[in-house]
Motif scaffolding. Structure first.
Motif, PDB file in Angstrom:
ATOM      1  N   ILE A  92       0.856  -1.180   0.000  1.00  0.00           N
ATOM      2  CA  ILE A  92       0.000   0.000   0.000  1.00  0.00           C
ATOM      3  C   ILE A  92       0.889   1.226   0.000  1.00  0.00           C
ATOM      4  CG2 ILE A  92      -1.847   1.204   1.226  1.00  0.00           C
ATOM      5  CD1 ILE A  92      -2.489  -1.463   2.573  1.00  0.00           C
ATOM      6  N   SER A  93       0.879   1.950  -1.099  1.00  0.00           N
ATOM      7  CA  SER A  93       1.669   3.179  -1.206  1.00  0.00           C
ATOM      8  C   SER A  93       3.135   2.927  -0.824  1.00  0.00           C
ATOM      9  CB  SER A  93       1.080   4.282  -0.318  1.00  0.00           C
ATOM     10  OG  SER A  93       1.770   5.486  -0.493  1.00  0.00           O
ATOM     11  N   HIS A  94       3.757   1.952  -1.477  1.00  0.00           N
ATOM     12  CA  HIS A  94       5.169   1.610  -1.294  1.00  0.00           C
ATOM     13  C   HIS A  94       5.446   0.946   0.051  1.00  0.00           C
ATOM     14  CE1 HIS A  94       5.868   3.986  -4.875  1.00  0.00           C
ATOM     15  NE2 HIS A  94       5.351   5.047  -4.280  1.00  0.00           N
ATOM     16  N   THR A  95       4.414   0.565   0.827  1.00  0.00           N
ATOM     17  CA  THR A  95       4.631  -0.125   2.096  1.00  0.00           C
ATOM     18  C   THR A  95       4.089  -1.539   1.989  1.00  0.00           C
ATOM     19  OG1 THR A  95       2.535   0.712   2.972  1.00  0.00           O
ATOM     20  CG2 THR A  95       4.510   2.002   3.436  1.00  0.00           C
ATOM     21  N   LEU A 143      -0.893  -2.779   5.599  1.00  0.00           N
ATOM     22  CA  LEU A 143      -1.604  -1.647   6.193  1.00  0.00           C
ATOM     23  C   LEU A 143      -0.945  -1.190   7.489  1.00  0.00           C
ATOM     24  CD1 LEU A 143      -4.104   0.087   5.602  1.00  0.00           C
ATOM     25  CD2 LEU A 143      -5.411  -1.429   7.100  1.00  0.00           C
ATOM     26  N   SER A 150       2.344  -1.226   8.327  1.00  0.00           N
ATOM     27  CA  SER A 150       3.514  -0.398   8.024  1.00  0.00           C
ATOM     28  C   SER A 150       3.095   0.922   7.393  1.00  0.00           C
ATOM     29  CB  SER A 150       4.462  -1.155   7.095  1.00  0.00           C
ATOM     30  OG  SER A 150       3.807  -1.540   5.896  1.00  0.00           O
ATOM     31  N   TYR A 151       2.007   0.893   6.611  1.00  0.00           N
ATOM     32  CA  TYR A 151       1.488   2.129   6.002  1.00  0.00           C
ATOM     33  C   TYR A 151       1.127   3.140   7.093  1.00  0.00           C
ATOM     34  CZ  TYR A 151      -1.824   5.167   3.478  1.00  0.00           C
ATOM     35  OH  TYR A 151      -2.486   6.245   2.946  1.00  0.00           O
ATOM     36  N   TYR A 152       0.384   2.680   8.079  1.00  0.00           N
ATOM     37  CA  TYR A 152      -0.035   3.584   9.143  1.00  0.00           C
ATOM     38  C   TYR A 152       1.095   3.917  10.115  1.00  0.00           C
ATOM     39  CZ  TYR A 152      -4.955   4.170   8.129  1.00  0.00           C
ATOM     40  OH  TYR A 152      -6.134   4.548   7.557  1.00  0.00           O
ATOM     41  N   PRO A 178      -6.904   5.606   4.239  1.00  0.00           N
ATOM     42  CA  PRO A 178      -6.070   4.991   3.192  1.00  0.00           C
ATOM     43  C   PRO A 178      -6.135   5.748   1.875  1.00  0.00           C
ATOM     44  CG  PRO A 178      -7.228   3.307   4.411  1.00  0.00           C
ATOM     45  CD  PRO A 178      -7.758   4.617   4.913  1.00  0.00           C
ATOM     46  N   ASP A 232       4.802  10.562   0.517  1.00  0.00           N
ATOM     47  CA  ASP A 232       5.234   9.698  -0.581  1.00  0.00           C
ATOM     48  C   ASP A 232       6.716   9.349  -0.456  1.00  0.00           C
ATOM     49  OD1 ASP A 232       4.720   8.506  -3.331  1.00  0.00           O
ATOM     50  OD2 ASP A 232       6.318   9.911  -3.809  1.00  0.00           O
ATOM     51  N   CYS A 273       7.242   6.865   2.465  1.00  0.00           N
ATOM     52  CA  CYS A 273       6.854   5.503   2.092  1.00  0.00           C
ATOM     53  C   CYS A 273       7.898   4.859   1.191  1.00  0.00           C
ATOM     54  CB  CYS A 273       5.495   5.517   1.404  1.00  0.00           C
ATOM     55  SG  CYS A 273       4.105   5.906   2.481  1.00  0.00           S
ATOM     56  N   SER A 288      10.199   1.454   1.962  1.00  0.00           N
ATOM     57  CA  SER A 288      10.286   0.275   1.106  1.00  0.00           C
ATOM     58  C   SER A 288      11.609   0.162   0.359  1.00  0.00           C
ATOM     59  CB  SER A 288       9.146   0.303   0.081  1.00  0.00           C
ATOM     60  OG  SER A 288       9.231   1.456  -0.736  1.00  0.00           O
TER      61      SER A 288
END
Length: 387
Positions: A195-198, A201, A203-205, A323, A345, A348, A352
């Protein structure tokens, strides 16, 4: 140079009084992230109970039920009739009810596709319920197309005289097809893009909450950073510390304190201090935006409200609160060019390992442009008060 260094130290000392507040914000953010991760993992391990009734004993229907069970998030419970399943749904013993209508198999054999019925309670739709509904709706075409494939192969082999399709041969062909269908995950190489280079969910948050911490820090430090008048700034200019030097000293001292807390926070969240150190460009971009907001305000109260309003709006449209992939495409494209969106961006990508030097340079150039605007804003305010 000596004067500028001294003013930098004075600016650090000025911010020392709000360190306990930043500590408190960091503790709240850490606790929030821990609760979020715990809840997300709990929800990931939870299963959705779905009742199923109707014509469930047919071999082809079992293909669809196995498809649904393979998700590991759905537990199928069979009921004798529709009334029992609906009562269980009303008693909240199950989260959904799938009904295979009478004549489903007969109509499928005739080439008529009848969709399944899926019932849920009248309440705000959850993502898990919607996904389950989508999977259930896919059972009908899966069963229908499975039968078409088997019967088509049987007709072809029968027409060419390559196989005896009576009795066990027909059943063996059906079993092979079903087995091939259930092993479809071996047909392709699966690449999890995240999710968006992560990766997921959580790691995204984690990245989002780190940047939210920076935004919240701007709100709580606004009373210390906002200038009610330009008397001190004018005096400093007459003492040889120009407006650019003032802005750079104040902004760098503020950014240094926030950056140190970001490094500590990333270590507490289990990401390692190295990841926090690499977030320097992202932090500098957000702090430069915050500093511009400080310069635009002429009172602590209005400045805090301005910063809070801007932070909430930018955090939402940039994907920090919700998200990003669920937002409208036009909104995502617009937010991608804003400071928080660019910062998120880059963070993220750093997480990654897909970032490059050009990404960081673009972010730093944007931060420099915002600082130049801050310098011009202070000069305008100083001229206005001198008049």
């Amino acid at each position: 140079m000596k004067k500028r260094s001294f003013y930098f130290l004075i600016s650090l000392k000025k911010l020392a009084g709000i360190l306990p507040v930043i500590f408190l914000v960091g503790a709240i953010v850490t606790l929030t992230c821990a609760l979020l991760v715990s809840k997300t993992q709990k929800n990931a391990d939870a299963t959705i109970k779905v009742g199923i009734c109707g014509e469930t004993d047919n071999a082809y229907v079992k293909v669809g039920t196995v498809l649904l069970s393979e998700t590991n998030t759905v537990e199928l419970i069979k009921y004798e009739d529709k009334e029992d399943a609906i009562n269980a749904l009303k008693n909240m013993e199950i989260q959904g009810c799938a009904v295979i209508p009478d004549g489903f198999i007969k109509n499928a054999l005739r080439g008529k596709n009848i969709p399944l019925q899926y019932y849920v309670l009248k309440k705000p739709a959850s993502l898990s319920a919607e996904l389950t509904n989508e999977v259930v709706q896919m059972m009908s075409p899966v069963v229908f197309n499975s039968q078409n494939a088997v019967f088509g192969a049987m007709d072809y082999l029968d027409a060419t005289g390559n196989s005896d399709l009576s009795g066990d041969a027909s059943e063996e062909l059906s079993a092979k097809y079903i087995l091939t269908l259930l092993q479809r995950d071996g047909f392709f190489e699966t690449i999890d893009m995240g999710i968006s280079h992560t990766p997921n969910l959580v790691s995204y948050y984690t990245v989002a909450i780190i940047l939210l911490f920076v935004l919240v820090c701007g709100t709580v430090t606004a009373p210390k950073m906002i200038k009610k008048d330009m008397t001190l700034s004018s005096l400093l200019r007459w003492r040889g510390i120009g407006t650019p030097s003032q802005i750079l000293c104040e902004w760098s001292s503020y950014s240094l304190i926030i950056y140190i807390f970001v490094v500590i926070l990333t270590a507490l969240l289990g990401q390692g201090a190295g990841f926090g150190i690499s977030l320097l460009p992202s932090v500098l971009l957000i702090t430069s935006m915050q500093f511009l907001l400080f310069e635009l305000a002429d009172s602590p109260v209005s400045g805090m409200m301005l910063h809070l309003f801007v932070s909430v709006i930018l955090a939402y449209i940039s994907g920090l609160l919700y998200p990003l992939y669920l937002l409208p495409e036009a909104l995502k494209n617009f937010a991608a060019h804003l400071p928080v969106g660019r910062s998120f961006d880059l963070a993220c990508k750093i997480f990654s390992g897909t970032d490059d030097l050009s990404d960081s340079l673009c972010v730093l150039m944007l931060a420099a442009v915002i600082l130049i605007i801050s310098i011009l804003t202070r000069r305008i305010r100083m001229r206005g008060e001198s008049i």
